[in-house]
Design an enzyme around this catalytic site. Structure first.
Site, mmCIF file in Angstrom:
data_model
loop_
_atom_site.group_PDB
_atom_site.id
_atom_site.type_symbol
_atom_site.label_atom_id
_atom_site.label_comp_id
_atom_site.label_asym_id
_atom_site.label_seq_id
_atom_site.Cartn_x
_atom_site.Cartn_y
_atom_site.Cartn_z
ATOM 1 C CG HIS A 19 39.664 35.026 23.070
ATOM 2 N ND1 HIS A 19 40.790 35.089 22.280
ATOM 3 C CD2 HIS A 19 40.096 35.191 24.355
ATOM 4 C CE1 HIS A 19 41.850 35.279 23.039
ATOM 5 N NE2 HIS A 19 41.454 35.338 24.295
ATOM 6 C CG HIS A 42 47.567 33.890 33.833
ATOM 7 N ND1 HIS A 42 46.590 33.555 34.742
ATOM 8 C CD2 HIS A 42 48.723 33.352 34.302
ATOM 9 C CE1 HIS A 42 47.129 32.827 35.727
ATOM 10 N NE2 HIS A 42 48.412 32.701 35.481
ATOM 11 C CB SER A 101 41.250 37.554 27.556
ATOM 12 O OG SER A 101 42.464 37.535 28.253
ATOM 13 C CD GLU A 119 51.816 38.469 31.443
ATOM 14 O OE1 GLU A 119 52.843 37.771 31.515
ATOM 15 O OE2 GLU A 119 50.687 37.983 31.214
ATOM 16 N N GLY A 154 48.945 36.684 38.930
ATOM 17 C CA GLY A 154 47.502 36.907 38.869
ATOM 18 C C GLY A 154 46.755 36.403 40.079
ATOM 19 C CG ASP A 174 44.306 32.829 29.822
ATOM 20 O OD1 ASP A 174 44.532 33.631 30.741
ATOM 21 O OD2 ASP A 174 44.481 33.106 28.620
#
Length: 299
Positions: A19, A42, A101, A119, A154, A174
């Site tokens: 981050h 994600h 994020s 997601e 994703g 990620d």
């Protein structure tokens, strides 16, 4: 991975690296008035309660963001590139939260920008939609970017939406890396993304796990080769950064432990590598018992 829930891990040392770098990229994108597009593959829940029983169970926020903020209070000689991330974390921790994020992206984006978040987890997608469409917090400066949340894989989102109409922007990726497929599916998806959108920045996070080192090295090698074939004007600037906060486990029973994490940055914004290099010694010292280890290398 449908079983993965980031609420057990939010605010850990890996999140801090991921981050912090994301914040620097977003700040770079907002330097110009021109709009940009972000694809977050994600998304998780988007935002997390620091008193969540799952997070208290693992204590990963305690040894991550909470430890980090305590270190900051005691060590005020903060590297300039880190200040924005620290201020952001303080805002959220003051109301008992840690931003994932998608929430960090929402924090920085303007009304002219577009965010696409995917997601796959059935519960997490519900939380994500609620957190992004009816936010828990709205700070005074925050605007209302266009946000699209999709209950999908994703990578499928990337395949269907690249290249975007707004050609400036970022893919942040990620995966959970809980199965071997994440180490093969991810570079395949990003290779396709490079060819479809060669003006976009790609930021890929990955864990440092002893039992996955061979798979990680193969993933890096694949992306190195893919980058050579992609038509980036500044591909020589692409790099990866890694931070170890714990000694590499030697006990076979402990070899599955997360001892650090890394990020691969393809087509990075100007000066990003220098900003990270300036800051990593401070972060590493804050999170490690013995100052930790970090390195940056050309991809």
């Amino acid at each position: 991975m449908l079983s993965y829930r980031h609420a057990f891990h939010a605010g850990n040392h890996a999140d801090i690296l991921k981050h912090f770098v994301l914040t620097l990229i977003l700040k770079s994108l907002t330097k110009k008035e021109k709009p940009f597009t972000i694809f977050d593959t994600h998304g998780g829940a988007g935002i997390y309660q620091l008193d969540d029983p799952r997070l208290l169970q693992t204590e990963e926020a305690k040894t991550g963001i909470l430890k980090f903020l305590q270190f900051v209070e005691q060590n005020q000689n903060i590297p300039t590139p880190l200040i924005e991330y620290i201020e952001l974390c303080k805002k959220y921790s003051s109301v008992g939260l840690y931003p994932g994020s998608p929430e960090i992206e929402r924090f920085f984006m303007r009304s002219q920008d577009k965010l696409f978040v995917a997601e796959l987890h059935n519960t997490e997608i519900k939380n994500l939609k609620e957190n992004l469409t009816s936010p828990i917090v709205n700070f005074a400066h925050m605007q209302n970017p266009s946000i699209t949340v999709e209950h999908t894989n994703g990578f499928e989102m990337l395949y269907s939406k690249l290249p975007p109409l707004i050609r400036r922007g970022l893919i942040i990726c990620d995966p959970s890396y809980e199965t071997s497929r994440d180490y093969t599916d991810t570079p395949l998806a990003l290779e396709k993304a490079m060819h479809k959108w060669n003006t976009g920045i790609i930021a890929l996070w990955y864990p440092l796990l002893c039992h996955r080192i061979n798979e990680l090295n193969k993933m890096k090698e694949y992306l190195q080769n893919a980058l050579k074939q992609a038509k980036y004007s500044n591909d020589n600037n692409s790099f990866f950064v890694e931070m170890e906060v714990e000694p590499i486990p030697k006990d076979k029973e402990a070899r599955s432990g997360l001892y650090g994490s890394g990020m691969i940055i393809i087509n990075p914004p100007y000066n990003l590598q220098n900003q990270i290099e300036e800051t990593l010694p401070y972060i590493s010292k804050a999170l490690s018992e013995k100052d930790g280890k970090w390195n940056i290398h050309k991809l």
